[in-house]
Structure formats: structure tokens, C-alpha cells
Design a protein around this motif. Sequence first.
Motif, PDB file in Angstrom:
ATOM      1  N   LEU A   1      34.751  57.540  -2.014  1.00 25.94           N
ATOM      2  CA  LEU A   1      34.601  58.146  -0.839  1.00 25.94           C
ATOM      3  C   LEU A   1      35.889  57.541  -0.029  1.00 25.94           C
ATOM      4  CD1 LEU A   1      31.283  59.166   0.229  1.00 25.94           C
ATOM      5  CD2 LEU A   1      32.922  60.363  -0.967  1.00 25.94           C
ATOM      6  N   HIS A   2      36.157  56.068   0.111  1.00 22.71           N
ATOM      7  CA  HIS A   2      37.081  55.349   0.879  1.00 22.71           C
ATOM      8  C   HIS A   2      38.405  55.796   0.534  1.00 22.71           C
ATOM      9  CE1 HIS A   2      38.379  52.444   3.714  1.00 22.71           C
ATOM     10  NE2 HIS A   2      39.330  52.144   2.740  1.00 22.71           N
TER      11      HIS A   2
ATOM     12  N   LYS B   1      21.011  60.949  -8.632  1.00 21.07           N
ATOM     13  CA  LYS B   1      20.309  62.203  -9.352  1.00 21.07           C
ATOM     14  C   LYS B   1      20.039  63.250  -8.354  1.00 21.07           C
ATOM     15  CE  LYS B   1      17.935  59.666 -13.018  1.00 21.07           C
ATOM     16  NZ  LYS B   1      18.629  58.450 -13.063  1.00 21.07           N
ATOM     17  N   TRP B   2      20.425  63.089  -6.944  1.00 17.99           N
ATOM     18  CA  TRP B   2      20.125  63.800  -5.995  1.00 17.99           C
ATOM     19  C   TRP B   2      21.170  63.810  -4.858  1.00 17.99           C
ATOM     20  CZ3 TRP B   2      16.601  67.518  -6.191  1.00 17.99           C
ATOM     21  CH2 TRP B   2      16.292  68.538  -5.200  1.00 17.99           C
ATOM     22  N   VAL B   3      21.702  64.945  -4.485  1.00 17.69           N
ATOM     23  CA  VAL B   3      22.855  64.890  -3.449  1.00 17.69           C
ATOM     24  C   VAL B   3      22.409  65.903  -2.396  1.00 17.69           C
ATOM     25  CG1 VAL B   3      25.112  64.864  -2.832  1.00 17.69           C
ATOM     26  CG2 VAL B   3      24.702  63.704  -4.828  1.00 17.69           C
ATOM     27  N   ASP B   4      22.341  65.671  -1.095  1.00 18.22           N
ATOM     28  CA  ASP B   4      21.924  66.459  -0.317  1.00 18.22           C
ATOM     29  C   ASP B   4      21.982  66.372   1.100  1.00 18.22           C
ATOM     30  OD1 ASP B   4      20.332  69.019   0.515  1.00 18.22           O
ATOM     31  OD2 ASP B   4      18.313  68.208  -0.183  1.00 18.22           O
ATOM     32  N   GLU B   5      22.143  67.233   2.056  1.00 13.67           N
ATOM     33  CA  GLU B   5      22.135  66.917   3.542  1.00 13.67           C
ATOM     34  C   GLU B   5      20.701  66.367   3.834  1.00 13.67           C
ATOM     35  OE1 GLU B   5      22.931  69.610   7.588  1.00 13.67           O
ATOM     36  OE2 GLU B   5      21.958  70.637   6.073  1.00 13.67           O
ATOM     37  N   ASP B   6      21.074  65.257   4.632  1.00 15.68           N
ATOM     38  CA  ASP B   6      19.881  64.625   5.214  1.00 15.68           C
ATOM     39  C   ASP B   6      18.936  65.528   6.065  1.00 15.68           C
ATOM     40  OD1 ASP B   6      18.082  62.676   6.303  1.00 15.68           O
ATOM     41  OD2 ASP B   6      19.453  60.897   6.529  1.00 15.68           O
ATOM     42  N   LYS B   7      17.758  65.898   5.645  1.00 13.82           N
ATOM     43  CA  LYS B   7      17.105  66.508   6.554  1.00 13.82           C
ATOM     44  C   LYS B   7      15.693  65.863   6.840  1.00 13.82           C
ATOM     45  CE  LYS B   7      17.377  69.897   3.412  1.00 13.82           C
ATOM     46  NZ  LYS B   7      18.040  70.019   2.527  1.00 13.82           N
TER      47      LYS B   7
ATOM     48  N   THR C   1      29.816  66.297  -0.655  1.00 15.92           N
ATOM     49  CA  THR C   1      28.698  66.386  -1.387  1.00 15.92           C
ATOM     50  C   THR C   1      28.962  66.557  -2.917  1.00 15.92           C
ATOM     51  OG1 THR C   1      28.263  68.795  -0.721  1.00 15.92           O
ATOM     52  CG2 THR C   1      26.998  66.825   0.050  1.00 15.92           C
ATOM     53  N   ALA C   2      30.166  67.459  -3.102  1.00 15.35           N
ATOM     54  CA  ALA C   2      30.691  67.419  -4.414  1.00 15.35           C
ATOM     55  C   ALA C   2      31.160  66.126  -5.195  1.00 15.35           C
ATOM     56  CB  ALA C   2      31.699  68.725  -4.746  1.00 15.35           C
TER      57      ALA C   2
ATOM     58  N   ALA D   1      21.446  60.364  -2.472  1.00 12.16           N
ATOM     59  CA  ALA D   1      22.602  60.191  -1.491  1.00 12.16           C
ATOM     60  C   ALA D   1      22.355  61.507  -0.739  1.00 12.16           C
ATOM     61  CB  ALA D   1      23.940  60.371  -2.065  1.00 12.16           C
ATOM     62  N   LEU D   2      22.127  61.140   0.934  1.00  7.98           N
ATOM     63  CA  LEU D   2      21.775  62.146   1.567  1.00  7.98           C
ATOM     64  C   LEU D   2      22.761  62.101   2.800  1.00  7.98           C
ATOM     65  CD1 LEU D   2      17.637  61.526   2.054  1.00  7.98           C
ATOM     66  CD2 LEU D   2      18.985  63.218   0.708  1.00  7.98           C
ATOM     67  N   VAL D   3      23.653  63.272   3.345  1.00  4.60           N
ATOM     68  CA  VAL D   3      24.645  63.351   3.860  1.00  4.60           C
ATOM     69  C   VAL D   3      24.563  63.915   5.202  1.00  4.60           C
ATOM     70  CG1 VAL D   3      27.000  63.997   3.682  1.00  4.60           C
ATOM     71  CG2 VAL D   3      25.797  63.177   1.670  1.00  4.60           C
ATOM     72  N   GLU D   4      25.077  63.196   6.210  1.00  2.00           N
ATOM     73  CA  GLU D   4      24.956  64.114   7.440  1.00  2.00           C
ATOM     74  C   GLU D   4      26.378  64.040   8.168  1.00  2.00           C
ATOM     75  OE1 GLU D   4      21.614  63.426  10.357  1.00  2.00           O
ATOM     76  OE2 GLU D   4      23.012  61.828  11.216  1.00  2.00           O
ATOM     77  N   ILE D   5      26.939  64.889   8.895  1.00  2.00           N
ATOM     78  CA  ILE D   5      28.256  64.768   9.653  1.00  2.00           C
ATOM     79  C   ILE D   5      27.996  64.735  11.133  1.00  2.00           C
ATOM     80  CG2 ILE D   5      30.331  66.024  10.328  1.00  2.00           C
ATOM     81  CD1 ILE D   5      30.150  67.471   7.350  1.00  2.00           C
ATOM     82  N   GLN D   6      28.458  63.811  11.635  1.00  2.00           N
ATOM     83  CA  GLN D   6      28.637  63.430  13.078  1.00  2.00           C
ATOM     84  C   GLN D   6      29.794  63.697  13.870  1.00  2.00           C
ATOM     85  OE1 GLN D   6      26.597  59.783  13.273  1.00  2.00           O
ATOM     86  NE2 GLN D   6      25.027  60.221  12.241  1.00  2.00           N
ATOM     87  N   ILE D   7      30.086  64.324  14.791  1.00  2.00           N
ATOM     88  CA  ILE D   7      31.189  64.479  15.698  1.00  2.00           C
ATOM     89  C   ILE D   7      31.096  63.431  16.880  1.00  2.00           C
ATOM     90  CG2 ILE D   7      32.959  65.688  17.007  1.00  2.00           C
ATOM     91  CD1 ILE D   7      32.381  67.967  15.223  1.00  2.00           C
TER      92      ILE D   7
END
Length: 143
Positions: free
Chosen positions: A101-102, A19-25, A9-10, A40-46
Motif C-alpha cells: 500500500l505505501h 485469508k479475509w479482506v473486508d470493510e471494518d464493521k 481491498t482488491a 484485514a479490515l478496512v475503513e475510510i475516514q475523511i
Amino acid sequence: MKAIFKEITALLDEIPVLKWVDEDKGQLNFERPPVLFPCALVEIQINKTEDLNRNIQNCDAIILVRLAWNFNGETSTKTPELARDKSLQYYDDVEAVRQKLHGYESDHFNALSRKQFYPEKRPDAIKVVAMPFAFSFRETTDN
């Protein structure tokens, strides 16, 4: 995983257009999403783990980045070129995220690899595209 989330997210926060970066909730599920666009909404999946011994696991994971814009542009071939280019600006934003990111790696995880790009169909004026980035990392337990 918190360190990975904070690092990603940083990085996304360094992209000036976002304008907004956050966890996808589930923010985009509201009639008036509590975000600033573009976001940008971010989620980590294993997806898979492998035990190396009783205290160490290799984890194959995905960072799902969902990008969203309050979209009201015209993209038809009949639209004047300047207006159409402005409406298609979101492709440039997607490319900025991919560039950031890539291939990025850190002490917490190996290099990120973009695996897909897909738009999400919505009944409203919000344009959403998702980009999963695959990576792996190692977790240890203290016992």
C-alpha cells in the motif's frame, strides 16, 4: 469513495497470507469473530475537506487497515528461536501490507503514505495492529 474502497481491498486481497479482506464493521467485537484469520479490515475516514469551488472539494483522508490474527504463540526471549520466529510472523504480514500500500496511487487518489503502526490491546487471543495510510482525493458534485 466506493471506488477507492474497492481498489484498496482488491490490493489487499492480492496478499497471499490474508485469508479475509473486508470493510471494518466491528467483526472483531464478537466472541467468535465472523472472519478468517489473518484478516484485514478496512475503513475510510475523511479528516479535512477544502472547497476549490462550489462543485469540487479536495479531501484529506485516511485508510485505516486493521490486521488481525488468532494469536496463540510465544514471543518471550526464553522461547526457542524457531517457535519465537513463527509467533512473530505477524510482523512479516504487516510488512507485506505496508509494501503493497505505501506509495500506491491511482486515478482515484494520490499516493498512500503510512502514518502509524500501533497494536491494539485486547483481553482475548486475537492480535490486532492498525496502520493508517494518509492520502487525498478530489470529489465533484453534479449540480
